[in-house]
Design an enzyme around this catalytic site. Structure first.
Site, PDB file in Angstrom:
ATOM      1  N   SER A 134      -2.303  -0.145  -7.878  1.00 50.30           N
ATOM      2  CA  SER A 134      -2.578   1.354  -8.554  1.00 50.30           C
ATOM      3  C   SER A 134      -2.013   1.251 -10.009  1.00 50.30           C
ATOM      4  CB  SER A 134      -1.004   1.458  -7.469  1.00 50.30           C
ATOM      5  OG  SER A 134      -0.693   3.022  -7.495  1.00 50.30           O
ATOM      6  N   TYR A 147       7.077   1.215  -3.720  1.00 46.12           N
ATOM      7  CA  TYR A 147       5.546   1.206  -3.600  1.00 46.12           C
ATOM      8  C   TYR A 147       4.850   0.523  -4.597  1.00 46.12           C
ATOM      9  CZ  TYR A 147       0.664   3.337  -4.127  1.00 46.12           C
ATOM     10  OH  TYR A 147      -0.482   2.688  -4.181  1.00 46.12           O
TER      11      TYR A 147
END
Length: 257
Positions: A134, A147
């Site tokens: 990501s 995350y």
């Protein structure tokens, strides 16, 4: 259409929905035999039926489930795509040990365990690993502590794979998507909408103003990035991170003159 993956077996985790499902369907259209691994229940079965693949229900953090997925590949693996992942909304000062551990268990340790189990088969004829990371790995955010850290770790692990197994003909790369319209991003926008007293669609619309292309990606667009990295078109690409964020990391406005 040229079948860029003809005769190849592709193991895809997190294949029930979103980018994982889109990847299995695209790979199948290009001649691959997909093995779909994940916790999606009926959704995973539906995805397998749509791609003509094999569904293996299991958890990427459980060795026995991973072994079952490897066995379903039938003694050959050419491609591994790690699309399984989760996100927790948390901040550095308040993130819980449980949330941190669970996020890393799925996003990093699970990917590592799947790669480790698949490597003996990948090394037989050379193969390709694509880990879906990501842009959060590079972009600071106050509310994505676990995350973002997990995706940065996944990028680092991917580069280690590339260096360690390049001499054996195994390539390893990462895709770093920005905002993609998936169940995970829908959940994030639902939370934001509750906090801001708005709607999910309004939150998505606000996001587009921070993206050069002024839109959110479709899962199929990230699948196309995975196809490139998995195919022979990327035969000299390894240890790379393909950022697919629609220009979300570009400056939001020109420098004043």
């Amino acid at each position: 259409m040229t079948a860029r993956l003809e005769g190849k077996t592709a193991l895809v985790t997190g294949a029930a929905t979103g980018m994982g499902r889109a990847t299995t369907e695209l790979f199948a259209r290009h001649g691959a035999r997909p093995v779909l691994f994940g916790l999606g229940g009926e959704a995973l079965d539906d995805a397998a039926a749509a791609s003509g693949g094999v569904a293996v229900h299991g958890d990427v953090t459980k060795p026995d489930d991973i072994a079952a997925a490897i066995a379903a590949c039938g003694g050959r693996i050419d491609i591994v795509v790690n699309a399984a992942g989760l996100i927790t909304i948390d901040e550095p000062a308040t993130v819980s040990d449980e949330a941190w551990s669970k996020t890393f268990a799925v996003n990093v340790t699970g990917a590592m365990m799947v790669c480790r189990a698949a490597l003996p088969l990948l090394r037989r004829q050379g193969g390709s690993i694509v880990n879906i990371a990501s842009v959060a790995a590079f972009n600071a955010s106050a509310s994505n502590a676990s995350y973002a850290a997990s995706k940065a770790a996944l990028v680092s692990y991917t580069r280690t794979l590339a260096y360690a197994h390049g001499p054996e003909g195994v390539r390893a790369n990462a895709v770093a998507p920005g905002w993609v319209r998936t169940p995970m991003s829908e959940h994030e926008m639902e939370i934001a909408a509750l906090q801001n007293g708005s709607s999910t669609e309004a939150e998505f619309e606000a996001l587009t103003q921070r993206i050069a292309l002024r839109r959110i990606a479709a899962p199929s667009e990230i699948a196309s990035c995975c196809l490139f990295l998995a195919s022979d078109d990327a035969s000299f690409v390894t240890g790379a991170v393909l950022i697919a964020d629609g220009g979300g990391r570009a400056p939001p406005q020109n420098r004043a003159t």
